[in-house]
Design a protein around this motif. Structure first.
Motif, mmCIF file in Angstrom:
data_model
loop_
_atom_site.group_PDB
_atom_site.id
_atom_site.type_symbol
_atom_site.label_atom_id
_atom_site.label_comp_id
_atom_site.label_asym_id
_atom_site.label_seq_id
_atom_site.Cartn_x
_atom_site.Cartn_y
_atom_site.Cartn_z
ATOM 1 N N UNK A 1 -6.317 10.112 11.071
ATOM 2 C CA UNK A 1 -6.440 9.532 9.733
ATOM 3 C C UNK A 1 -5.552 10.338 8.793
ATOM 4 N N UNK A 2 -4.720 9.660 8.013
ATOM 5 C CA UNK A 2 -3.938 10.313 6.970
ATOM 6 C C UNK A 2 -4.457 9.798 5.635
ATOM 7 N N UNK A 3 -4.648 10.713 4.699
ATOM 8 C CA UNK A 3 -5.248 10.349 3.418
ATOM 9 C C UNK A 3 -4.336 10.783 2.275
ATOM 10 N N UNK A 4 -4.204 9.902 1.293
ATOM 11 C CA UNK A 4 -3.474 10.176 0.059
ATOM 12 C C UNK A 4 -4.490 10.298 -1.072
ATOM 13 N N UNK B 1 -6.384 9.397 -13.452
ATOM 14 C CA UNK B 1 -6.116 9.292 -14.884
ATOM 15 C C UNK B 1 -4.630 9.073 -15.159
ATOM 16 N N UNK B 2 -3.781 9.426 -14.206
ATOM 17 C CA UNK B 2 -2.340 9.199 -14.349
ATOM 18 C C UNK B 2 -1.910 7.873 -13.727
ATOM 19 N N UNK B 3 -2.543 7.534 -12.617
ATOM 20 C CA UNK B 3 -2.185 6.325 -11.873
ATOM 21 C C UNK B 3 -3.454 5.497 -11.636
ATOM 22 N N UNK B 4 -3.747 4.555 -12.536
ATOM 23 C CA UNK B 4 -5.001 3.804 -12.449
ATOM 24 C C UNK B 4 -4.986 2.667 -11.427
ATOM 25 N N UNK B 5 -3.833 2.401 -10.831
ATOM 26 C CA UNK B 5 -3.708 1.304 -9.879
ATOM 27 C C UNK B 5 -3.068 1.796 -8.587
ATOM 28 N N UNK B 6 -3.225 0.987 -7.550
ATOM 29 C CA UNK B 6 -2.579 1.256 -6.263
ATOM 30 C C UNK B 6 -1.872 -0.005 -5.807
ATOM 31 N N UNK B 7 -0.571 0.101 -5.590
ATOM 32 C CA UNK B 7 0.210 -1.001 -5.058
ATOM 33 C C UNK B 7 0.320 -0.837 -3.553
ATOM 34 N N UNK B 8 -0.021 -1.890 -2.821
ATOM 35 C CA UNK B 8 0.117 -1.890 -1.359
ATOM 36 C C UNK B 8 1.297 -2.783 -1.004
ATOM 37 N N UNK B 9 2.302 -2.176 -0.399
ATOM 38 C CA UNK B 9 3.517 -2.894 0.005
ATOM 39 C C UNK B 9 3.442 -3.107 1.514
ATOM 40 N N UNK B 10 3.162 -4.346 1.895
ATOM 41 C CA UNK B 10 3.087 -4.728 3.302
ATOM 42 C C UNK B 10 4.464 -5.207 3.751
ATOM 43 N N UNK C 1 -4.254 -0.226 13.231
ATOM 44 C CA UNK C 1 -4.480 0.700 12.127
ATOM 45 C C UNK C 1 -5.349 0.014 11.081
ATOM 46 N N UNK C 2 -5.946 0.824 10.206
ATOM 47 C CA UNK C 2 -6.856 0.266 9.200
ATOM 48 C C UNK C 2 -6.705 1.025 7.885
ATOM 49 N N UNK C 3 -6.656 0.287 6.792
ATOM 50 C CA UNK C 3 -6.641 0.882 5.460
ATOM 51 C C UNK C 3 -8.064 1.109 4.971
ATOM 52 N N UNK C 4 -8.271 2.250 4.316
ATOM 53 C CA UNK C 4 -9.566 2.585 3.734
ATOM 54 C C UNK C 4 -9.359 2.993 2.273
ATOM 55 N N UNK C 5 -9.231 2.016 1.360
ATOM 56 C CA UNK C 5 -9.051 2.365 -0.053
ATOM 57 C C UNK C 5 -10.371 2.807 -0.679
ATOM 58 N N UNK C 6 -10.282 3.670 -1.684
ATOM 59 C CA UNK C 6 -11.461 4.020 -2.474
ATOM 60 C C UNK C 6 -11.924 2.789 -3.252
ATOM 61 N N UNK C 7 -13.073 2.897 -3.873
ATOM 62 C CA UNK C 7 -13.601 1.790 -4.671
ATOM 63 C C UNK C 7 -12.626 1.420 -5.784
ATOM 64 N N UNK C 8 -12.490 0.135 -6.038
ATOM 65 C CA UNK C 8 -11.606 -0.341 -7.103
ATOM 66 C C UNK C 8 -12.307 -1.437 -7.894
ATOM 67 N N UNK D 1 -8.785 6.788 -6.802
ATOM 68 C CA UNK D 1 -7.807 7.860 -6.636
ATOM 69 C C UNK D 1 -7.615 8.364 -5.223
ATOM 70 N N UNK D 2 -7.942 7.532 -4.226
ATOM 71 C CA UNK D 2 -7.639 7.923 -2.848
ATOM 72 C C UNK D 2 -7.537 6.687 -1.972
ATOM 73 N N UNK D 3 -6.789 6.828 -0.887
ATOM 74 C CA UNK D 3 -6.678 5.766 0.107
ATOM 75 C C UNK D 3 -6.294 6.422 1.430
ATOM 76 N N UNK D 4 -6.953 5.997 2.502
ATOM 77 C CA UNK D 4 -6.660 6.545 3.823
ATOM 78 C C UNK D 4 -6.088 5.449 4.714
ATOM 79 N N UNK D 5 -5.272 5.868 5.656
ATOM 80 C CA UNK D 5 -4.753 4.998 6.701
ATOM 81 C C UNK D 5 -5.216 5.576 8.034
ATOM 82 N N UNK D 6 -5.992 4.806 8.773
ATOM 83 C CA UNK D 6 -6.489 5.234 10.072
ATOM 84 C C UNK D 6 -5.603 4.625 11.147
ATOM 85 N N UNK D 7 -4.920 5.479 11.887
ATOM 86 C CA UNK D 7 -4.085 5.039 13.006
ATOM 87 C C UNK D 7 -4.927 5.192 14.272
ATOM 88 N N UNK D 8 -5.618 4.114 14.652
ATOM 89 C CA UNK D 8 -6.511 4.165 15.816
ATOM 90 C C UNK D 8 -5.726 4.317 17.109
#
Length: 340
Positions: A256-259, A264-273, A178-185, A244-251
């Motif tokens: 692909x599932x995208x969040x 403006x409400x959530x300026x950060x993204x926490x990745x819990x591995x 699988x692969x993470x595809x975060x938006x620009x940060x 404001x977006x991040x996708x997970x590609x399950x090859x």
């Protein structure tokens, strides 16, 4: 169409999928999407111990841990081994009444009246809380394999709180399938200490610009977009100033599932591995998932640290939200899937 599965669970089905929500934590899972090519995929994670005998003694958030839920406040005060100097003085003990990821994550919500084709829940907070109540509404998209979630916080007293949402996704069994595809940060940061002493991986309190090149304790870099990891580990990284977006590609399963959320409400993204790193009960080295968690918080380190002049706040990314007495804060986010 809505189906009542007893008091604790309710389900929804529509042309492009089906889902279940539980009263405990208002957590959503399982969630099954029917893709355009007719295949069915279930992207949300359910903890392997969920509902097993003996889990009744666990904190509410862990008893039937699953899928997606909302956190007000987000985080909790925990000891941080090997804490970096800039953070050590800001880390304290839990505040009175503090719960793991807030009351919303641990309590039994009440079913509320919702429009046809939706599920709605509400939860009244203890009288000493600055939050009066929270509400959550699940809205499947009738035209697509997608779900919109609306989360509202009714404020009793003016306060400054970290908040966040907590989607947790299932990963394939094959390493790096699988692969993470975060938006620009703007900036990535590793945890300011050791997350799990038995399974450390990333360097402590380091900045990076590419999730495919996260600093390791060995001095090298690591591609943290490829999941699950080969080696056992338990880690957190935070991406600040994210679009404001991040996708997970399950090859392995061809989707692909995208969040998508309101930046403006959530300026950060926490990745819990969570990669078999916790060997103690109830985790028992069996948990393999990725938390993709939009938030306004510093690594979920608890309200006191979030309100402090911490390094993330000093860098320009808010770690707490200002609420006024009587305010109703509402945010909306979306989970959608597509074939690849």
């Amino acid at each position: 169409m809505s189906e009542d599965r007893g008091d604790s669970y309710r389900g929804l089905g529509w042309a492009h999928g089906a889902l279940t929500v539980q009263r405990l934590g208002a957590m959503m899972a399982p969630l099954t999407f029917v893709l355009a090519d007719g295949r069915q995929v279930s992207p949300m994670h359910i903890a392997p111990w969920a509902g097993a005998p003996g889990t009744e003694e666990l904190p509410g958030i862990l008893r039937r841990l699953r899928g997606d839920w909302s956190c007000a406040p987000f985080g909790y005060a925990v000891p941080v081994p090997d804490a970096a100097p800039d953070w050590a003085a800001l880390l304290g003990t839990p505040e009175p009444g503090e719960e793991l990821h807030g009351h919303s994550s641990n309590a039994e919500w009440e079913w509320d009246e919702g429009e046809d084709g939706t599920l709605a829940l509400r939860l009244v907070y203890p009288p000493e809380s600055p939050i009066e109540r929270v509400e959550r509404r699940i809205e499947p998209d009738p035209a697509a394999p997608a779900v919109d979630i609306v989360f509202s916080i009714h404020i009793r007293e003016s306060c400054r709180l970290p908040i966040g949402i907590h989607p947790t996704f299932r990963l394939p069994k094959l390493a790096q399938a699988a692969r993470l595809e975060p938006a620009a940060f703007a900036e990535g940061r590793t945890y300011p200490g050791t997350v799990e002493p038995a399974a450390p991986l990333f360097a402590i309190d380091q900045c990076f610009s590419d999730l495919a090149a996260v600093p390791l304790r060995s001095g090298r870099t690591f591609d943290a977009t490829r999941l699950p990891f080969v080696d056992d580990s338990e880690e957190l990284v935070q991406l600040n100033g994210i679009e404001g977006s991040c996708a997970l590609v399950n090859r392995a399963e061809g989707y692909r599932v995208r969040l998508v959320w309101q930046k403006e409400h959530f300026p950060s993204l926490l990745l819990w591995y969570s990669n078999r790193g916790r060997k103690f009960s109830p985790w028992n080295g069996e948990q393999v998932s990725i938390g993709i968690e939009p938030l306004c918080s510093p690594f979920g380190l608890g309200p006191a640290t979030a309100r402090a002049d911490n390094p993330i706040a000093r860098s320009g990314t808010p770690t707490v939200r200002e609420f006024a007495a009587g305010e109703i804060f509402t945010t909306r986010y979306r989970i959608e899937a597509e074939a690849i």
